[in-house]
Structures are given as C-alpha cells and as structure tokens.
Design a protein around this motif. Structure first.
Motif, PDB file in Angstrom:
ATOM      1  N   SER A 109      18.771  20.941  39.380  1.00  0.00           N
ATOM      2  CA  SER A 109      17.678  20.023  39.144  1.00  0.00           C
ATOM      3  C   SER A 109      17.799  18.785  40.036  1.00  0.00           C
ATOM      4  CB  SER A 109      17.586  19.636  37.663  1.00  0.00           C
ATOM      5  OG  SER A 109      16.255  19.357  37.294  1.00  0.00           O
ATOM      6  N   ALA A 110      16.737  17.946  40.002  1.00  0.00           N
ATOM      7  CA  ALA A 110      16.574  16.907  41.023  1.00  0.00           C
ATOM      8  C   ALA A 110      17.695  15.873  41.006  1.00  0.00           C
ATOM      9  CB  ALA A 110      15.223  16.228  40.835  1.00  0.00           C
ATOM     10  N   LYS A 111      18.036  15.351  39.821  1.00  0.00           N
ATOM     11  CA  LYS A 111      19.025  14.280  39.779  1.00  0.00           C
ATOM     12  C   LYS A 111      20.396  14.764  40.214  1.00  0.00           C
ATOM     13  CE  LYS A 111      20.828  10.270  38.861  1.00  0.00           C
ATOM     14  NZ  LYS A 111      20.617   9.629  37.549  1.00  0.00           N
ATOM     15  N   ALA A 112      20.834  15.904  39.696  1.00  0.00           N
ATOM     16  CA  ALA A 112      22.127  16.447  40.107  1.00  0.00           C
ATOM     17  C   ALA A 112      22.104  16.817  41.585  1.00  0.00           C
ATOM     18  CB  ALA A 112      22.493  17.663  39.255  1.00  0.00           C
ATOM     19  N   GLY A 113      20.974  17.332  42.054  1.00  0.00           N
ATOM     20  CA  GLY A 113      20.872  17.667  43.465  1.00  0.00           C
ATOM     21  C   GLY A 113      20.977  16.455  44.360  1.00  0.00           C
ATOM     22  N   LEU A 114      20.380  15.354  43.945  1.00  0.00           N
ATOM     23  CA  LEU A 114      20.476  14.108  44.698  1.00  0.00           C
ATOM     24  C   LEU A 114      21.914  13.606  44.734  1.00  0.00           C
ATOM     25  CD1 LEU A 114      19.317  11.488  45.989  1.00  0.00           C
ATOM     26  CD2 LEU A 114      18.771  10.710  43.667  1.00  0.00           C
ATOM     27  N   ALA A 115      22.527  13.474  43.550  1.00  0.00           N
ATOM     28  CA  ALA A 115      23.875  12.914  43.479  1.00  0.00           C
ATOM     29  C   ALA A 115      24.908  13.820  44.138  1.00  0.00           C
ATOM     30  CB  ALA A 115      24.250  12.668  42.014  1.00  0.00           C
ATOM     31  N   PHE A 135       9.096  15.842  43.227  1.00  0.00           N
ATOM     32  CA  PHE A 135       7.918  15.106  43.692  1.00  0.00           C
ATOM     33  C   PHE A 135       6.637  15.571  43.022  1.00  0.00           C
ATOM     34  CE2 PHE A 135       9.218  18.262  46.912  1.00  0.00           C
ATOM     35  CZ  PHE A 135       8.135  19.120  46.903  1.00  0.00           C
ATOM     36  N   GLU A 136       6.685  16.709  42.309  1.00  0.00           N
ATOM     37  CA  GLU A 136       5.522  17.139  41.537  1.00  0.00           C
ATOM     38  C   GLU A 136       5.446  16.441  40.189  1.00  0.00           C
ATOM     39  OE1 GLU A 136       4.316  21.535  42.827  1.00  0.00           O
ATOM     40  OE2 GLU A 136       6.179  21.498  41.679  1.00  0.00           O
ATOM     41  N   ARG A 151      13.330  16.070  52.057  1.00  0.00           N
ATOM     42  CA  ARG A 151      13.344  16.421  53.483  1.00  0.00           C
ATOM     43  C   ARG A 151      14.648  15.990  54.141  1.00  0.00           C
ATOM     44  NH1 ARG A 151       7.202  14.182  54.472  1.00  0.00           N
ATOM     45  NH2 ARG A 151       6.077  16.099  53.905  1.00  0.00           N
ATOM     46  N   PHE A 152      15.133  14.805  53.770  1.00  0.00           N
ATOM     47  CA  PHE A 152      16.363  14.293  54.366  1.00  0.00           C
ATOM     48  C   PHE A 152      17.596  14.999  53.805  1.00  0.00           C
ATOM     49  CE2 PHE A 152      19.893  11.239  54.527  1.00  0.00           C
ATOM     50  CZ  PHE A 152      19.912  10.936  55.877  1.00  0.00           C
ATOM     51  N   GLY A 153      17.611  15.177  52.482  1.00  0.00           N
ATOM     52  CA  GLY A 153      18.792  15.739  51.821  1.00  0.00           C
ATOM     53  C   GLY A 153      19.007  17.206  52.066  1.00  0.00           C
ATOM     54  N   CYS A 174       5.592  21.569  52.107  1.00  0.00           N
ATOM     55  CA  CYS A 174       5.876  20.135  52.151  1.00  0.00           C
ATOM     56  C   CYS A 174       6.887  19.782  53.236  1.00  0.00           C
ATOM     57  CB  CYS A 174       6.383  19.668  50.786  1.00  0.00           C
ATOM     58  SG  CYS A 174       5.115  19.737  49.492  1.00  0.00           S
ATOM     59  N   ALA A 175       7.164  20.730  54.126  1.00  0.00           N
ATOM     60  CA  ALA A 175       7.993  20.501  55.322  1.00  0.00           C
ATOM     61  C   ALA A 175       9.427  20.115  54.984  1.00  0.00           C
ATOM     62  CB  ALA A 175       7.353  19.438  56.221  1.00  0.00           C
TER      63      ALA A 175
END
Length: 395
Positions: A109-115, A135-136, A151-153, A174-175
């Motif tokens: 999921s997004a938060k774990a993926g970010l961290a 982002f949805e 895109r950056f991560g 979404c590129a």
C-alpha cells in the motif's frame, strides 16, 4: 518487453529454492483487505519454509493475526497517511531493515511503499504493491503530489506488483516508469464456500456490503440508492459489515431497513446469508469482497473501477457492473437481482466456479513467490521477447 513467469504451488516453488530467503513485509494499513492479503501471503510463505518478518504498526488485526501464525512481527510506528512524522517513520524503518537483514523487501500500500522505498533506497530487491493507487484517493494538489512521488519513487522499486491489469494500465497511463508485475488477488476457497454457518438474516431479501466504512468503498452512494430499492422490493434489508472513519456519519439518518454489523472476525457467514452482495467502490486495485462473495456462491453487484471487470466471470450480466457514484444505476441493478431468484442462483454457481479457477489463494501466493525467485536469481532466466520498453511480468 514481456517476461513470462510460470506459477507453481508453494511446495514445488519451495523445493526449487536451494536457500530459503528472508522476506521482510512492510505493511500499513493494519485492517481491511490489505491486512488480509498480507496475512494470507505470510501464512503461505511460512508454510513453504520461507523466513518471514513483518514490520507494521500495533493495533488493528494484522499484528495479532501474524503472531498467531508464528510470524516475527517488528513494531513500526507509522500512521496511515503521510505527514510531519514521515521522516521519523523512514528512519525507524531503515534501522529495522538493518536489524532484520532481509534478502527482499515487500511493501504493501501507499504509505508503506513510500517509507520502504525511501528507507531501502534500492539497496535491496524491493517489491511495491499499491493495492490501489494513492493518487486516486485524493484530489487537487495532493493528487498531483502523490502522482509525482510515484513517478519518482518507481526507480527504487525492483518490481511494482499490481493486483489487476487495470491497475497496471492506470499506472502506465499516468506515466509511472515501473517494471511491472501483475498477480490477481486470490481468496481462501475452503474458508469462503457456500456451505457453513450463516449470520442472522431475519425476514425479507437481504443485501450485504462488506468493507471498511470509508469514502473509497462508497457506502454513502449505496445508502442514497437504498430507498429506491426498498420502494421496488418491499421488505428488503441492507447490512453494512465493517467499521471505519465514516461509521458515525453513515449511521446518522440511515433508515430502519439498514443494519450496521460493525467489524466481525469472520465475514463468510454474512456472505452466505446474503441474497446479493454489493460493493459500490469509488476506486480499487481488485477488491477482495466480491471474490469472497462469489466463492460463497453469491451474486455480486460492483462498480466499474480498476479490477472489477477482471474479477467477474465471462457471462456475468453487464447490468451488475455499474458506474461509480451513480445511485440510480446501483438501485436498478440491485432491484433486478433481488427480483430474479433463478438468475441469482445461476450467477452464484458461475461465480464460485470462476473463483476456483482464476482467484484461488494458492495460485496467487505461489505467483508472488515466483516473482521473489526471479528477483533473487533463484529461477531460470525467462525467455525475453523482442519488444522494447520497460518490463512487465504476467502471472
């Protein structure tokens, strides 16, 4: 280019691995469908002899469920959403990764993926599984920021593992420059089956919605549709199974024909009690609830969001796939099914057969292990086609 990776049952996959790798799962949230996916995946990996550690917050169902499996759980103090605490959460996770010393990190999921991607920074094979794109879930500047991060991560994800082709296509559209993989969600077809205990059902046709009470799952749209369903099917009742941040708001003003069952340890009895199961989500990757309902031989009505079409069997009537945010279409679909018992019976049998073939949990967990094997170099080099571009694994 496309890499084709075969899927195997866990016993065979484990026998091929000469050395059992150490997998670190990083998970946030700790309730709902993501927690269930992580728990099922860890259970299968432990049974296959893999070494598994999970970093997640305390609270919710996840940590206790994992400990009951005998899994090592490391406390990671992370909130559900990014905020001012993110730098400290990343530092804590980086220290934890150093202590655990995994061979591969799988972030959910997004938060774990970010961290996790910030903490690992590409130094280890890293699988990121969005379970629906962040982002949805938001709009405006926040959505643009979330998309910019994805895109950056992507450079720090060895594989972005989607739960549906539609989720992957959204990322590509979404590129997001990822190395893609797709493993559709699976459910335990022994646990979710037509026979067994049913929840109390009372009198009258019963519609059941299972999901976290939040904007994503769209229960507010369902409640707007419900008066028309009751008008056309007198005596119809609706049960919302689950808890979440919108519980109080949804309860306020709900009619007497709507029951809030709250969070329950086992949703299968509610599926079995239902005449129709509905999930009016605004966005998904591939929702578990419709798969679980079909495994229990119950007809489903879902919104046409990522993963929904892929989760339904061929021959499923288009009327049961409705636009999101459309209470009128939702009311028509529910009414039509509640009035047609033979159709409900045939759709239930069709759905059960479909899940057994396409969404059995054993196939899904084995496919994830095949991805690990490829990333860790424990599988034969796949045949690579001549197409150009970023790689995509299809399992």
């Amino acid at each position: 280019m496309v890499l084709l990776v075969g899927t195997h049952f866990f016993g065979r996959a484990a026998s091929v691995m000469r050395i059992s790798p150490h997998i670190l799962h990083v998970a946030q949230p700790v309730d709902g469908g993501v927690a269930r996916v992580v728990t099922d995946l860890v259970a299968a990996q432990l049974a296959a002899g893999l070494r598994v550690t999970v970093a997640c917050p305390e609270g919710g169902m996840l940590a206790d469920a994992l400990r009951a499996l005998g899994c090592t759980v490391r406390r990671w103090d992370a909130t559900r959403s990014p905020g001012h605490r993110l730098p400290a959460e990343v530092r804590q996770l980086a220290r934890l990764v150093g202590d655990v010393g995994p061979d591969l990190v799988h972030a959910h999921s997004a938060k774990a993926g970010l961290a996790a991607r910030l903490a690992v920074h590409g130094r280890l094979p890293t699988v990121f599984q969005p379970h629906a794109w962040s982002f949805e879930a938001v709009g405006g500047a926040v959505a643009r920021l979330a998309l910019a991060w994805e895109r950056f991560g992507a450079r720090w994800a060895t594989r972005v593992l989607c739960v549906s082709e539609a989720e992957r296509r959204t990322g590509e559209r979404c590129a997001i420059p990822a190395v893609w993989g797709v493993v559709p969600n699976g459910v335990d077809t022994d646990r979710f089956r037509p026979d067994g205990d049913s929840a109390r059902s009372g009198a009258g046709p019963l519609v059941v919605c299972v999901g976290r009470l939040c904007r994503q799952k769209g229960q507010d749209v369902l409640l707007r549709a419900w008066p028309e369903v009751v008008r056309r099917v007198p005596g119809a009742r609706l049960v919302l199974v689950g808890d979440g941040p919108d519980a109080d708001r949804l309860r306020a003003g709900a009619p007497e024909s709507v029951e809030f069952a709250g969070g329950v340890p086992d949703t299968a009895p509610w599926y079995r009690a239902a005449d129709v199961v509905v999930l009016p989500s605004r966005w998904e990757g591939m929702a578990l609830a419709p798969l679980e309902a079909m495994a229990c031989a119950r007809p489903v009505v879902v919104t046409d969001v990522d993963g929904a079409r892929e989760s339904l069997p061929q021959g499923h009537p288009p009327s049961c796939l409705v636009p999101p945010e459309d209470p009128d279409a939702l009311a028509r679909a529910l009414t039509a099914l509640l009035r047609d018992e033979p159709l409900r019976t045939s759709l239930g049998a069709l759905g059960r057969a479909h899940v057994l073939v396409a969404h059995d949990l054993r196939h899904a967990t084995a496919a994830v292990t095949d991805v690990y094997r490829e990333l860790l170099g424990t599988a034969a080099t796949p045949v690579v086609g001549p197409n150009e571009g970023r790689k995509c694994i299809t399992t």
